[in-house]
Design a protein around this motif. Structure first.
Motif, short mmCIF file in Angstrom:
data_model
loop_
_atom_site.label_atom_id
_atom_site.label_comp_id
_atom_site.label_asym_id
_atom_site.label_seq_id
_atom_site.Cartn_x
_atom_site.Cartn_y
_atom_site.Cartn_z
N LEU A 1 0.86 -1.18 0.00
CA LEU A 1 0.00 0.00 0.00
C LEU A 1 0.90 1.23 0.00
O LEU A 1 1.76 1.36 0.86
CB LEU A 1 -0.88 -0.03 1.25
CG LEU A 1 -2.11 0.87 1.33
CD1 LEU A 1 -2.98 0.74 0.11
CD2 LEU A 1 -2.89 0.51 2.59
N ILE A 2 0.67 2.10 -0.97
CA ILE A 2 1.42 3.35 -1.03
C ILE A 2 0.42 4.49 -0.95
O ILE A 2 -0.54 4.52 -1.72
CB ILE A 2 2.25 3.45 -2.33
CG1 ILE A 2 3.23 2.28 -2.42
CG2 ILE A 2 3.01 4.78 -2.37
CD1 ILE A 2 3.99 2.24 -3.73
N SER B 1 -4.63 9.95 9.43
CA SER B 1 -3.68 11.09 9.50
C SER B 1 -2.26 10.58 9.38
O SER B 1 -1.39 10.88 10.23
CB SER B 1 -3.87 11.84 10.82
OG SER B 1 -5.19 12.31 10.94
N LEU B 2 -2.02 9.82 8.34
CA LEU B 2 -0.74 9.11 8.21
C LEU B 2 0.44 10.05 8.16
O LEU B 2 0.39 11.14 7.55
CB LEU B 2 -0.77 8.22 6.97
CG LEU B 2 -1.61 6.95 7.14
CD1 LEU B 2 -1.83 6.29 5.79
CD2 LEU B 2 -0.93 6.00 8.11
N SER C 1 5.30 4.45 7.93
CA SER C 1 5.75 3.47 6.94
C SER C 1 6.36 2.29 7.65
O SER C 1 7.28 2.44 8.46
CB SER C 1 6.78 4.11 6.00
OG SER C 1 6.21 5.14 5.24
N ALA C 2 5.84 1.11 7.36
CA ALA C 2 6.29 -0.09 8.07
C ALA C 2 5.59 -1.30 7.49
O ALA C 2 4.70 -1.19 6.64
CB ALA C 2 5.95 0.02 9.56
N THR D 1 1.41 -6.60 5.50
CA THR D 1 1.09 -5.53 4.56
C THR D 1 2.20 -4.49 4.68
O THR D 1 2.46 -3.99 5.77
CB THR D 1 -0.26 -4.86 4.86
OG1 THR D 1 -1.32 -5.79 4.62
CG2 THR D 1 -0.46 -3.63 3.98
N ARG D 2 2.82 -4.20 3.54
CA ARG D 2 3.87 -3.17 3.56
C ARG D 2 3.24 -1.84 3.22
O ARG D 2 2.73 -1.64 2.12
CB ARG D 2 4.98 -3.49 2.56
CG ARG D 2 6.11 -2.46 2.58
CD ARG D 2 7.28 -2.85 1.71
NE ARG D 2 7.98 -4.00 2.21
CZ ARG D 2 8.87 -3.96 3.20
NH1 ARG D 2 9.15 -2.83 3.79
NH2 ARG D 2 9.47 -5.07 3.59
N LEU D 3 3.27 -0.92 4.18
CA LEU D 3 2.71 0.42 4.00
C LEU D 3 3.82 1.41 3.77
O LEU D 3 4.77 1.48 4.56
CB LEU D 3 1.90 0.83 5.23
CG LEU D 3 1.38 2.27 5.23
CD1 LEU D 3 0.35 2.48 4.14
CD2 LEU D 3 0.81 2.63 6.61
N THR D 4 3.71 2.16 2.70
CA THR D 4 4.66 3.23 2.41
C THR D 4 3.90 4.55 2.36
O THR D 4 2.95 4.70 1.60
CB THR D 4 5.36 3.01 1.06
OG1 THR D 4 6.02 1.74 1.07
CG2 THR D 4 6.38 4.11 0.80
#
Lengths: 120, 109
Positions: free
Chosen positions: A11-12, A80-81, A86-87, A115-118
């Protein structure tokens, strides 16, 4: 394959946005745990649900929330990222409500693929 | 957040060598766990320890629950290339797990 599924795999998104991560536990498991793994770090426990109820809380920010639905799948909502969010986010599931105590059987957690969040 | 201290942080070893890593904490735990994480995957449980002084093996892996209940050790004998990965210890504290910072193992063939 642990039997735990997580979507999406990647997820970006941009700062200030909100995302939802989804986890389906192994068949028969009632507990779901969420963890955050930042780059080159260990896993930080965020929150646990057992059969729809919040069971334990770790280092979960107020901007994050989670829930477990009647079909036992769980969602982790991140709002409110910030760049620091990111993790890799892992979900794990187990049969019982709590880990075993000394001398008893361990209520093993089975981890999903993450899930890789960027956050850009 | 609270984390356990693992050492070494990373290591390169030759195939066939034995590997030792440890995990220390300022807190007492009733259960110690060792996990392995392969790239792009979630951690997988290797060994669980329930009693102080307990020594448990799983194939080429042997782990010990420290007598003080504040540390644990993992040994891998005769390492092979598929041992590559990150090894995490975890201690059970009340209803949550505290994870170590990880030991990255790289095996040279």
């Amino acid at each position: 394959d642990s039997g735990v599924t997580q979507t999406p795999k990647h997820l970006i998104t941009a700062t200030g946005q909100r995302v939802t991560l989804r986890c389906s536990p192994r068949s028969g498991d009632l507990s779901v745990y969420w963890y955050q793994q930042s780059l080159d770090q260990g896993l930080q426990f965020l929150i646990q649900y057992y059969n729809g109820e919040e069971r334990a809380k770790g280092n979960i920010l107020e901007r994050f929330s989670a829930q477990q639905f009647p079909d036992l799948h769980s969602e982790l909502n991140l709002s409110s990222l910030e760049l620091g969010d990111s993790a890799l986010y892992f979900c794990a599931s187990s049969v019982g409500p709590a880990p075993g105590t000394s001398g008893s059987s361990y209520n093993e957690q089975f981890f999903g693929p993450g899930t890789r969040l960027t956050v850009l | 957040g609270q984390q356990l201290n693992q050492s070494p942080q990373s290591m390169f070893i030759q195939e066939g060598e034995d590997v030792s890593m440890n995990c220390t904490s300022s807190s007492i735990f009733n259960t110690w766990l060792w996990y392995k994480q392969d790239p792009g995957e979630g951690p997988v449980l290797l060994i669980a320890l329930y009693k102080a002084g307990e020594l448990t093996s799983n194939g080429r892996l042997t782990a010990q629950f420290g007598i003080t209940r504040k540390d644990s050790f993992l040994n891998i004998s005769a390492s092979i290339p598929s041992d590559v990965g990150i090894y995490f210890c975890a201690g059970l504290s009340t209803y949550k797990y505290i994870f170590g910072t990880g030991t990255r193992l790289k095996v040279l063939a």
